[in-house]
Design an enzyme around this catalytic site. Structure first.
Site, PDB file in Angstrom:
ATOM      1  CG  ASP A   1     -14.979  -5.459  -2.161  1.00 41.88           C
ATOM      2  OD1 ASP A   1     -13.764  -5.680  -2.010  1.00 41.88           O
ATOM      3  OD2 ASP A   1     -15.869  -6.240  -1.762  1.00 41.88           O
ATOM      4  CB  SER A   2     -18.801  -8.184  -4.644  1.00 43.35           C
ATOM      5  OG  SER A   2     -17.937  -8.917  -3.812  1.00 43.35           O
TER       6      SER A   2
ATOM      7  NE  ARG B   1      -3.706  -2.174   2.505  1.00 39.98           N
ATOM      8  CZ  ARG B   1      -3.906  -3.018   3.506  1.00 39.98           C
ATOM      9  NH1 ARG B   1      -3.229  -2.900   4.636  1.00 39.98           N
ATOM     10  NH2 ARG B   1      -4.788  -3.983   3.402  1.00 39.98           N
TER      11      ARG B   1
ATOM     12  CG  ASP C   1      -5.215  -7.588  -2.496  1.00 39.71           C
ATOM     13  OD1 ASP C   1      -4.732  -8.721  -2.619  1.00 39.71           O
ATOM     14  OD2 ASP C   1      -5.372  -7.031  -1.379  1.00 39.71           O
TER      15      ASP C   1
ATOM     16  CB  CYS D   1      -3.971 -13.747  -0.694  1.00 44.06           C
ATOM     17  SG  CYS D   1      -5.715 -13.919  -1.076  1.00 44.06           S
TER      18      CYS D   1
END
Ligand code: SAH
Length: 390
Positions: free
Chosen positions: A247-248, A209, A294, A334
């Site tokens: 984002d969802s 970040r 991400d 990830c």
């Protein structure tokens, strides 16, 4: 000590003979191990009696034993966890000047199955194995005696707990409240430790970040899979002209907006599926100077490798398409079930198919509060590739 012993024959080529903390069910003599209770602490030895360590056993898991210590007959009690917590704390305190970090990172900190994130005097504890669940009292006692936290939240809701035969719960076992303010890279963020994902906050991306925010001044930024705005809010604080958090999850975006306000900046929340939205933006000709992607793990288990790899490739292609000329693109994974090499190869393929020329300017992982076990490559699960696009 009336402790049972698990034997690992030499012929099994077990990785534990070479330092790995995991021992698989096909690597041990099962006939003898059958009588051991799930989660029991065991000694592990080679056929010749050589000590491989102290660990805990689970007959229901493919990973039969996870090692806690390299010697046999090590007492696993509150004192053991006090030693582990003290050592981890000392490492964090040399790196960070504020008490916001991952305090214990499973195998990387010698505590397989246990993750603890620290938010000042609030701790979020995640137990993922039956062996660690059995140690919960000792763990909580140790955390209390070293840190005296005001609030302790247990996140017993990781999906893999079911494979261990464990139930699912989220509990506040000490104190009250579940929303915290945390500081990272000089920004303030809000996290919800009971409703939020995993432990509530992803400390693993802290350094990435900061790196990306270094380019953000006067730029437009698309933070795809933003969650609560870890990347986007910092980019806005660093002077980005426009930040879209995509984002969802509506609750995650609401917290991202709150965090933005806490830093007197703005983000633009967009609730949508990332693949669909990237297609739409690409067709509409919309472009961003900095694109961040991400995603959640696309390779949840080994059998998902091929479809997951394909999804990373597609994401790279679609994300590159909405990246401005001379822009920057960060692609992250990830998934511990895809190797860094394979992930990089899929991203490269996706970029090639996008028709953009890319140079890789940084390859990174998680920060030092997520130490990896040197003989367990899976513990270095986070991969972040940062490209400059022509
Ligand atoms: N970048 C974040 C962490 C991302 S976690 C940070 O720095 O904190 C992954 C996020 O992807 C979650 O917030 C989840 O809600 C979101 N997500 C999962 N599937 C999605 C999809 N198909 N489209 C959009 N968002 C998705």
């Amino acid at each position: 000590m009336s402790r049972k012993t698990v034997i690992v024959p030499k012929s099994s080529k077990a990785r534990s003979h070479a330092g790995s903390p995991w021992i698989f069910s096909n690597e041990i003599r099962m006939d003898e191990a059958k009588t051991i209770a799930p989660g029991a602490v065991v000694n592990v030895r080679g056929e010749d009696g050589r000590a491989l360590g102290t660990g805990y056993f689970n007959p229901k898991s493919l990973i039969s034993v996870r090692l806690l210590a390299p010697d046999c007959d090590v007492a696993i009690d509150a004192e053991f966890f006090v030693t582990r917590v003290t050592r981890s704390l000392a490492l964090r305190d040399t790196v960070y000047d504020k008490p916001y970090y991952r305090l214990l990172h499973a195998e990387g900190d010698g505590v397989p199955g246990l993750v603890v994130d620290r938010f000042g005097d609030v701790l979020s504890v995640q137990v993922g194995t039956v062996g660690m669940e059995r140690q919960l009292d000792a763990i909580l006692h140790a955390l209390d005696s070293v840190l005296a936290p005001k609030t302790v939240i247990l996140r017993g809701d990781a999906p893999w707990r079911a494979l261990e035969g464990l139930d699912c719960y989220v509990k506040i076992v000490k104190g009250t409240g579940h929303r915290v303010a945390l500081e990272e890279n000089g920004a303030r963020y809000i996290a919800d430790l009971t409703e939020g994902q995993k432990t509530g906050w992803y400390y693993d991306q802290r350094d990435n970040r900061a790196f990306m925010a270094g380019f953000a001044k006067a730029k437009t930024v698309l933070d795809a899979y933003s969650y609560t705005g870890g990347f986007g809010v910092l980019a806005a604080k660093a002077g980005a002209r426009e930040v879209v958090c995509l984002d969802s999850s509506a609750p995650a975006l609401a917290i991202a907006e709150e965090s933005a306000r806490a830093n007197s900046v703005k983000i633009q929340p967009v609730k949508a599926d990332v693949f669909e939205e990237l297609e739409r933006l690409g067709v509409a000709g919309e472009r961003f100077d900095i694109v961040l992607a991400d995603p959640p793990p696309f390779v949840k288990s080994k059998k998902d490798l091929e479809p997951g790899a394909k999804a990373y490739r597609k994401l790279a292609r679609l994300a590159a398409r909405v990246c401005e000329q001379d822009g920057l693109l960060m692609l992250a994974s990830c998934s511990h079930n895809i190797s860094p090499e394979r992930f990089a190869a899929e991203c490269a393929q996706g970029l090639l198919r996008s028709g953009r020329r890319a140079t890789l300017i940084r390859q990174a992982g998680a920060g030092p509060d997520h130490p990896a076990h040197p003989f367990l490559p899976e513990s270095a699960y986070l991969k972040a590739l940062i490209y400059a696009l022509d």
